[in-house]
Scaffold this motif. Structure first.
Motif, PDB file in Angstrom:
ATOM      1  N   THR A 319     -64.619 -32.739 -10.049  1.00 51.83           N
ATOM      2  CA  THR A 319     -63.892 -31.385 -10.430  1.00 51.83           C
ATOM      3  C   THR A 319     -64.118 -31.285 -12.003  1.00 51.83           C
ATOM      4  O   THR A 319     -63.540 -30.466 -12.722  1.00 51.83           O
ATOM      5  CB  THR A 319     -62.328 -31.624 -10.709  1.00 51.83           C
ATOM      6  OG1 THR A 319     -61.862 -32.982 -11.161  1.00 51.83           O
ATOM      7  CG2 THR A 319     -61.939 -31.756  -9.008  1.00 51.83           C
ATOM      8  N   MET A 320     -65.290 -31.776 -12.568  1.00 47.63           N
ATOM      9  CA  MET A 320     -66.010 -31.388 -13.652  1.00 47.63           C
ATOM     10  C   MET A 320     -64.860 -32.125 -15.047  1.00 47.63           C
ATOM     11  O   MET A 320     -64.968 -31.614 -16.096  1.00 47.63           O
ATOM     12  CB  MET A 320     -66.269 -30.103 -14.159  1.00 47.63           C
ATOM     13  CG  MET A 320     -67.587 -29.708 -13.407  1.00 47.63           C
ATOM     14  SD  MET A 320     -69.058 -30.569 -13.704  1.00 47.63           S
ATOM     15  CE  MET A 320     -69.199 -29.917 -15.409  1.00 47.63           C
ATOM     16  N   VAL A 525     -63.607 -18.894 -11.040  1.00 45.01           N
ATOM     17  CA  VAL A 525     -64.062 -19.883 -11.968  1.00 45.01           C
ATOM     18  C   VAL A 525     -62.990 -20.713 -12.343  1.00 45.01           C
ATOM     19  O   VAL A 525     -62.124 -20.150 -12.687  1.00 45.01           O
ATOM     20  CB  VAL A 525     -64.995 -19.446 -13.163  1.00 45.01           C
ATOM     21  CG1 VAL A 525     -65.528 -20.416 -14.030  1.00 45.01           C
ATOM     22  CG2 VAL A 525     -66.140 -18.696 -12.602  1.00 45.01           C
ATOM     23  N   LYS A 526     -63.028 -22.293 -12.029  1.00 45.82           N
ATOM     24  CA  LYS A 526     -62.023 -22.824 -12.653  1.00 45.82           C
ATOM     25  C   LYS A 526     -62.717 -23.669 -14.209  1.00 45.82           C
ATOM     26  O   LYS A 526     -63.692 -24.030 -13.914  1.00 45.82           O
ATOM     27  CB  LYS A 526     -61.812 -24.254 -11.771  1.00 45.82           C
ATOM     28  CG  LYS A 526     -60.523 -24.891 -11.948  1.00 45.82           C
ATOM     29  CD  LYS A 526     -60.201 -25.803 -11.020  1.00 45.82           C
ATOM     30  CE  LYS A 526     -60.915 -27.428 -10.852  1.00 45.82           C
ATOM     31  NZ  LYS A 526     -60.917 -27.843  -9.790  1.00 45.82           N
ATOM     32  N   ILE A 587     -66.442 -24.982 -13.178  1.00 52.34           N
ATOM     33  CA  ILE A 587     -67.160 -25.067 -11.864  1.00 52.34           C
ATOM     34  C   ILE A 587     -66.783 -23.798 -11.145  1.00 52.34           C
ATOM     35  O   ILE A 587     -65.613 -23.196 -11.068  1.00 52.34           O
ATOM     36  CB  ILE A 587     -66.634 -26.270 -11.336  1.00 52.34           C
ATOM     37  CG1 ILE A 587     -67.375 -26.680  -9.913  1.00 52.34           C
ATOM     38  CG2 ILE A 587     -64.994 -26.242 -11.141  1.00 52.34           C
ATOM     39  CD1 ILE A 587     -67.343 -28.067  -9.684  1.00 52.34           C
ATOM     40  N   VAL A 588     -67.776 -23.065 -10.524  1.00 52.64           N
ATOM     41  CA  VAL A 588     -67.504 -21.802  -9.589  1.00 52.64           C
ATOM     42  C   VAL A 588     -67.269 -22.303  -8.328  1.00 52.64           C
ATOM     43  O   VAL A 588     -67.974 -23.163  -7.676  1.00 52.64           O
ATOM     44  CB  VAL A 588     -68.815 -21.255  -9.684  1.00 52.64           C
ATOM     45  CG1 VAL A 588     -68.657 -19.900  -8.734  1.00 52.64           C
ATOM     46  CG2 VAL A 588     -69.445 -20.903 -11.113  1.00 52.64           C
ATOM     47  N   ASP A 589     -66.149 -21.934  -7.714  1.00 48.36           N
ATOM     48  CA  ASP A 589     -65.498 -22.164  -6.466  1.00 48.36           C
ATOM     49  C   ASP A 589     -66.522 -21.890  -5.402  1.00 48.36           C
ATOM     50  O   ASP A 589     -67.088 -22.724  -4.495  1.00 48.36           O
ATOM     51  CB  ASP A 589     -64.414 -21.360  -6.164  1.00 48.36           C
ATOM     52  CG  ASP A 589     -63.210 -22.047  -6.687  1.00 48.36           C
ATOM     53  OD1 ASP A 589     -63.432 -23.223  -7.162  1.00 48.36           O
ATOM     54  OD2 ASP A 589     -62.146 -21.483  -6.793  1.00 48.36           O
ATOM     55  N   SER A 594     -71.848 -25.949 -11.604  1.00 49.12           N
ATOM     56  CA  SER A 594     -70.977 -26.376 -12.473  1.00 49.12           C
ATOM     57  C   SER A 594     -71.779 -26.276 -13.939  1.00 49.12           C
ATOM     58  O   SER A 594     -73.181 -26.153 -14.217  1.00 49.12           O
ATOM     59  CB  SER A 594     -70.689 -27.837 -12.449  1.00 49.12           C
ATOM     60  OG  SER A 594     -72.039 -28.433 -12.114  1.00 49.12           O
ATOM     61  N   TRP A 595     -70.995 -26.284 -15.134  1.00 50.12           N
ATOM     62  CA  TRP A 595     -71.545 -25.904 -16.345  1.00 50.12           C
ATOM     63  C   TRP A 595     -70.467 -26.793 -17.428  1.00 50.12           C
ATOM     64  O   TRP A 595     -69.349 -26.946 -17.147  1.00 50.12           O
ATOM     65  CB  TRP A 595     -71.319 -24.599 -16.533  1.00 50.12           C
ATOM     66  CG  TRP A 595     -71.561 -24.264 -18.167  1.00 50.12           C
ATOM     67  CD1 TRP A 595     -72.892 -23.945 -18.967  1.00 50.12           C
ATOM     68  CD2 TRP A 595     -70.707 -23.992 -19.035  1.00 50.12           C
ATOM     69  NE1 TRP A 595     -72.651 -23.774 -20.297  1.00 50.12           N
ATOM     70  CE2 TRP A 595     -71.375 -23.676 -20.460  1.00 50.12           C
ATOM     71  CE3 TRP A 595     -69.408 -24.020 -19.037  1.00 50.12           C
ATOM     72  CZ2 TRP A 595     -70.675 -23.442 -21.544  1.00 50.12           C
ATOM     73  CZ3 TRP A 595     -68.445 -23.753 -20.323  1.00 50.12           C
ATOM     74  CH2 TRP A 595     -69.242 -23.524 -21.502  1.00 50.12           C
ATOM     75  N   ALA A 596     -71.018 -27.367 -18.416  1.00 50.37           N
ATOM     76  CA  ALA A 596     -70.477 -27.721 -19.538  1.00 50.37           C
ATOM     77  C   ALA A 596     -71.211 -27.786 -20.862  1.00 50.37           C
ATOM     78  O   ALA A 596     -72.256 -27.897 -20.832  1.00 50.37           O
ATOM     79  CB  ALA A 596     -70.232 -29.481 -19.174  1.00 50.37           C
ATOM     80  N   ASP A 597     -70.233 -27.826 -21.757  1.00 50.61           N
ATOM     81  CA  ASP A 597     -70.888 -27.546 -23.235  1.00 50.61           C
ATOM     82  C   ASP A 597     -70.042 -28.181 -24.372  1.00 50.61           C
ATOM     83  O   ASP A 597     -68.859 -28.207 -24.172  1.00 50.61           O
ATOM     84  CB  ASP A 597     -71.372 -26.275 -23.461  1.00 50.61           C
ATOM     85  CG  ASP A 597     -72.443 -26.055 -24.635  1.00 50.61           C
ATOM     86  OD1 ASP A 597     -73.004 -27.043 -25.057  1.00 50.61           O
ATOM     87  OD2 ASP A 597     -72.921 -25.018 -25.023  1.00 50.61           O
TER      88      ASP A 597
END
Length: 705
Positions: A319-320, A525-526, A587-589, A594-597
Motif C-alpha cells: 500500500t506504499m 488515487v490514494k 498508488i492508482v487504484d 505507484s509513485w513516491a518522492d
C-alpha cells in the motif's frame, strides 16, 4: 689528541623555514626557537661548534639522523661531513661549507622519499686511525615533512600557487545543509599551531603505522582516514549523530581543529563528538600540517550504499508505506545523507596504472569497514569518474556516494523477486560536489564556493556518465541483478512534488503535490503526504504531520493535494541543523501504478554578525561585538558564544550570555587582543537550549600601533 667534543648544534629554524615554506609554523617563530621544521628532498643549513678547533686532516664528524626507536635502513641517515659532496635526490649527504676555527657550517640533503616525522640527531666524532669516540645527542625537535613544492616528491603539485590554499591556508569553509539551502560553515584549521605536529606524531604512533611507511602518502592518508575516527586504535574523534552530546562537545559547537587535537594530545583519550565535517576539518589540518595538499569536499545528497549494488534502494509495502529496513540486506539499509563531507588529498599514484594520480578521496567518517577497519581511500577521482572500481582503494563505495541510482521497490507477490520497481532516478544522488575556491574567503556569503562535480562524474544524463556507472555495474554481480529489473508498469498519471523555497525558523510552509491524469479514463488515487524532522545523515527523528486520503482525477484533468505545516507543529520536533524531509506516496487504484518522492530542506536560522567599533591595533585590547536576532517566539536560555582566531591571544574564547527574550537580540561583547599584523579571520558559533548551530565569520585588518 682527544676526539672533538660538541658544544652546540644549531639549525637556523627561522632561516630554513623561509626556503622550506614552513615559516607559518608557530614553533619556528618564537624568540629563540628550539624546533626546526623543513621539507624532504631539499637542502637545509646547520652549524656545529666544538670545544676546540677543527683539524680537517684528522677530525671526523658523523651525523646520524634516526626516526623512531628502532631505526632501519629506511629510517636512518648516517653521513660524514665532507667538502666533496655531490648531492643525490635519493640519498643523505652533509656538505661542509665553511670552517672557522671551532665552528663548522654545513648543508644537509635528505632523500626525496624520506619518511616524514620528528627525526633525532646524534653527532659522533673521532680521530682518523683511532677508535675513541665522542657522542652528542641533539635534544631539540627536527621535523621533516612532505614537500609538494619539489617535482620529485610524490605529493608534488605542478601549479605551486595552489599550495597557498591547499597546504598554507589555515582557515576555510565546509559546505553543509541540504541542496537548496547549503551554506559555507567557516572552519579554523590552525595547522601551524604549536600543538598540531606533536598531535600528528602521537596519532601516527597510536595508529601503529610503521616508520618506514611514513614517506608514502598513499599509506599515510589511508591511516589518517582511520585514526581521525575512534572506531579502531582509539583515534581522535568519537562520532555521534543522535543529538545527545551532554557528556562532550556537540559537533556544531566546534569552531576548528586545534581545540580537538589539543584535547586529544593532552588527555590521550578520544574526543567527543564529531560528525562528517568535523572529521574532514581535522583531516585537512593533519594533512596540511604534514605537507600533503588537502581540501574539504561536500557531496550534496550523498548515498551510503550498504550492499555494494551501486544503487540506493528504498522499499515500500503493497500500500506504499515506506519500510525502514532493507528486506534484501539484513546488515543494514542503504541511506541517503542530506550531504556528506570528506577530503581530497593530492598525490601521484605509482601503485596504480598511469592516469590515476592527482586528487584522491579519503573519508574519515566511519560508515563501512575497508579491509576490516573504518578507513576509506585514497580513491582516485579519475577512477571514480570513469567507474573503474578495480583500483585501490574503495572506489566502488565512493562511486556509489556520488553517482548511484535511486531505486524504489514495492512489495509485489506476483514479481519474481517479491518486489516490483516503482521508479528509478538517475539524477537524485550526488547533486553537487563543492569545495572552497582557492585564495578567496568570504565570511558573509558564498563567493568562495567552487563546484567540482565534474571532477567526480560526467554531467548527469550524458552518455559518459551512464557508461561510467555501467562500467562499475559490470564488475559487480549484485549490481547487475538490480539494474536488470526493468519496470513495465503502465504510468499514465504524472505526479510532481513541489520544491519548498526558503523557510525561516518560526514560519509556516505548505507541502503540495500536483497530479495530472494523462489518460482518457478517470482515476482514483490514494495518497499520503508527511513532514518529518531528520538528522543530516538521513535518519528520521520525529513525524511532524501526516495526511492520507483519496482523490478522484477525471480524464485529462489536473488536481493537487497539500498540507500546511505551522511553526507550532515543527518547532518542538526539530533536531540539530533543523533539517526536514517531506515525503509523498501515491498508488492508482485502477492500474496499480505507484509513485513516491521526497525532498529535504532546512529551516533557516540567522547568522552571527561580528563587528568591531574601532580599528584593531596589534597588542592593544579591543572589543568584538557578536549579535543576531532571536527568531523564536520564546526565550533562549543557557546561551554561549565561542570565538576563534589564530590572530588573537588565547585563540578560542568562550562567553556565557544572559537569557534572551522572545524575538530579542542575542548580543555579547568579548574582549580580544590581536597579536598578528595584517588580515585575520574570526569564526564564531552559538548554542542555547532552544536554538543551536548558529554560525558567523569575519575578516578584519590589524594595524601597527
Amino acid at each position: 689528541m682527544e676526539p672533538l667534543q660538541v658544544d652546540v648544534v644549531y639549525f637556523y629554524p627561522k632561516e630554513n623555514a623561509q626556503t622550506h615554506n614552513t615559516v607559518k609554523f608557530e614553533a619556528v617563530n618564537e624568540e629563540n626557537p628550539t624546533t626546526t621544521i623543513v621539507r624532504r628532498g631539499q637542502p637545509f643549513n646547520g652549524v656545529v661548534r666544538f670545544t676546540r678547533d677543527y683539524d680537517e686532516t684528522n677530525d671526523m664528524v658523523q651525523l646520524l639522523f634516526t626516526l623512531g626507536d628502532r631505526p632501519t635502513m629506511d629510517t636512518q641517515g648516517s653521513i660524514f661531513l665532507r667538502r666533496d659532496v655531490v648531492p643525490d635526490k635519493h640519498s643523505w649527504s652533509a656538505k661542509l661549507i665553511d670552517v672557522q676555527g671551532n665552528t663548522l657550517s654545513f648543508e644537509v640533503n635528505t632523500p626525496v622519499g624520506l619518511p616524514v616525522g620528528s627525526w633525532a640527531l646524534r653527532v659522533v666524532t673521532r680521530q682518523k686511525n683511532s677508535t675513541a669516540r665522542e657522542v652528542y645527542d641533539f635534544d631539540q625537535d627536527l621535523y621533516i615533512l612532505f614537500n609538494p613544492w619539489n617535482p620529485d616528491d610524490q605529493t608534488y603539485m605542478e601549479d605551486c600557487t595552489l599550495l597557498q590554499e591547499y597546504v598554507l591556508n589555515d582557515v576555510g569553509k565546509v559546505w553543509v545543509g541540504p541542496i537548496k539551502t547549503t551554506r559555507g560553515k567557516p572552519w579554523f584549521y590552525g595547522q601551524f599551531d604549536g600543538v598540531v605536529l606533536p598531535a600528528c606524531m602521537f596519532m601516527l604512533d597510536r595508529a601503529g603505522i610503521p616508520f618506514h611507511q611514513r614517506g608514502d602518502p598513499v599509506k599515510m592518508t589511508r591511516v589518517i582516514s582511520r585514526i581521525v575516527n575512534s572506531n579502531d586504535d582509539a583515534g581522535v574523534l568519537v562520532g555521534r549523530w543522535d543529538g545527545e552530546y551532554d557528556d562532550g562537545t556537540a559537533p556544531s559547537e566546534w569552531t576548528g581543529s586545534v581545540e580537538i587535537l589539543a584535547q586529544y594530545l593532552e588527555t590521550q583519550q578520544e574526543v567527543p563528538y564529531g560528525q562528517c565535517w568535523v572529521f574532514a576539518g581535522v583531516v585537512t589540518t593533519v594533512c596540511r600540517a604534514l605537507g600533503i595538499p588537502s581540501r574539504v569536499v561536500s557531496n550534496l545528497v550523498s548515498a551510503h550504499d550498504a550492499n555494494s549494488s551501486l544503487t540506493v534502494d528504498k522499499y515500500y509495502t503493497e500500500t506504499m508505506e515506506e519500510m525502514d529496513y532493507d528486506p534484501n540486506n539484513p546488515q543494514g539499509a542503504d541511506s541517503i545523507w542530506n550531504y556528506h563531507v570528506w577530503n581530497d588529498v593530492w598525490m601521484a599514484r605509482p601503485d596504480l596504472p598511469a592516469g590515476y594520480g592527482g586528487w584522491q578521496a579519503i573519508d574519515a567518517t566511519p560508515q563501512e569497514t575497508s579491509a576490516g577497519m573504518y578507513q576509506c581511500g585514497p580513491a582516485s577521482l579519475e577512477a571514480i569518474k570513469q567507474g573503474v572500481i578495480g583500483v585501490g582503494y574503495d572506489v566502488e563505495f565512493m562511486l556509489a556516494s556520488v553517482n548511484a541510482d535511486l531505486m524504489r521497490w514495492r512489495k509485489d507477490p506476483d514479481a519474481e523477486s517479491g518486489y516490483s520497481m516503482v521508479d528509478t532516478n538517475n539524477f537524485h544522488i550526488g547533486r553537487m560536489v563543492l569545495t572552497k575556491k582557492p585564495y578567496v574567503f568570504d565570511p558573509l556569503g558564498d563567493e568562495d564556493r567552487e563546484d567540482i562535480t565534474c571532477q567526480y562524474k560526467h554531467r548527469e544524463g550524458t552518455a559518459s556518465e551512464r557508461l561510467a556507472l555501467m562500467n562499475g555495474v559490470r564488475y559487480s554481480e549484485r549490481a547487475k541483478r538490480y539494474y536488470a529489473v526493468a519496470n513495465s508498469l503502465k504510468t499514465d498519471i504524472k505526479f510532481n512534488l513541489r520544491d519548498i523555497d526558503n523557510v525561516l525558523i518560526g514560519k509556516e510552509f505548505r507541502i503540495v503535490v500536483d497530479i495530472e491524469n494523462e489518460s482518457e479514463e478517470p482515476r482514483n488515487v490514494k495518497a499520503s503526504l508527511s513532514a518529518t524532522s531528520v538528522f543530516y545523515n538521513g535518519v528520521k527523528a520525529d513525524l511532524v504531520k501526516k495526511v492520507e486520503g483519496k482523490i478522484f482525477v477525471g480524464p485529462s484533468k489536473k488536481e493537487q493535494i497539500s498540507i500546511l505545516v505551522r511553526s507550532e507543529d515543527y518547532l518542538p520536533k526539530l533536531v540539530e541543523y533543523c533539517n526536514m524531509k517531506i515525503s509523498a506516496m501515491a498508488i492508482v487504484d485502477e492500474t496499480k501504478q505507484s509513485w513516491a518522492d521526497d525532498d529535504d530542506f532546512q529551516i533557516l536560522k540567522p547568522n552571527i554578525t561580528i563587528k568591531f567599533n574601532e580599528d584593531l591595533i596589534i597588542g592593544q585590547p579591543t572589543t568584538a561585538v557578536l549579535s543576531f536576532p532571536n527568531p523564536l517566539e520564546r526565550a533562549l536560555s543557557g546561551c554561549e558564544f565561542r570565538l576563534t582566531s589564530s590572530g588573537i591571544a588565547g585563540r578560542t574564547l568562550r562567553f556565557q550570555v544572559a537569557d534572551v527574550p522572545p524575538r530579542g537580540v542575542v548580543t555579547a561583547q568579548l574582549p580580544v587582543q590581536p597579536n598578528k599584523i595584517g588580515k585575520i579571520n574570526f569564526v564564531a558559533t552559538f548554542k542555547s537550549v532552544e536554538l543551536k548551530d548558529i554560525n558567523g565569520a569575519a575578516s578584519v585588518e590589524v594595524f601597527e600601533g
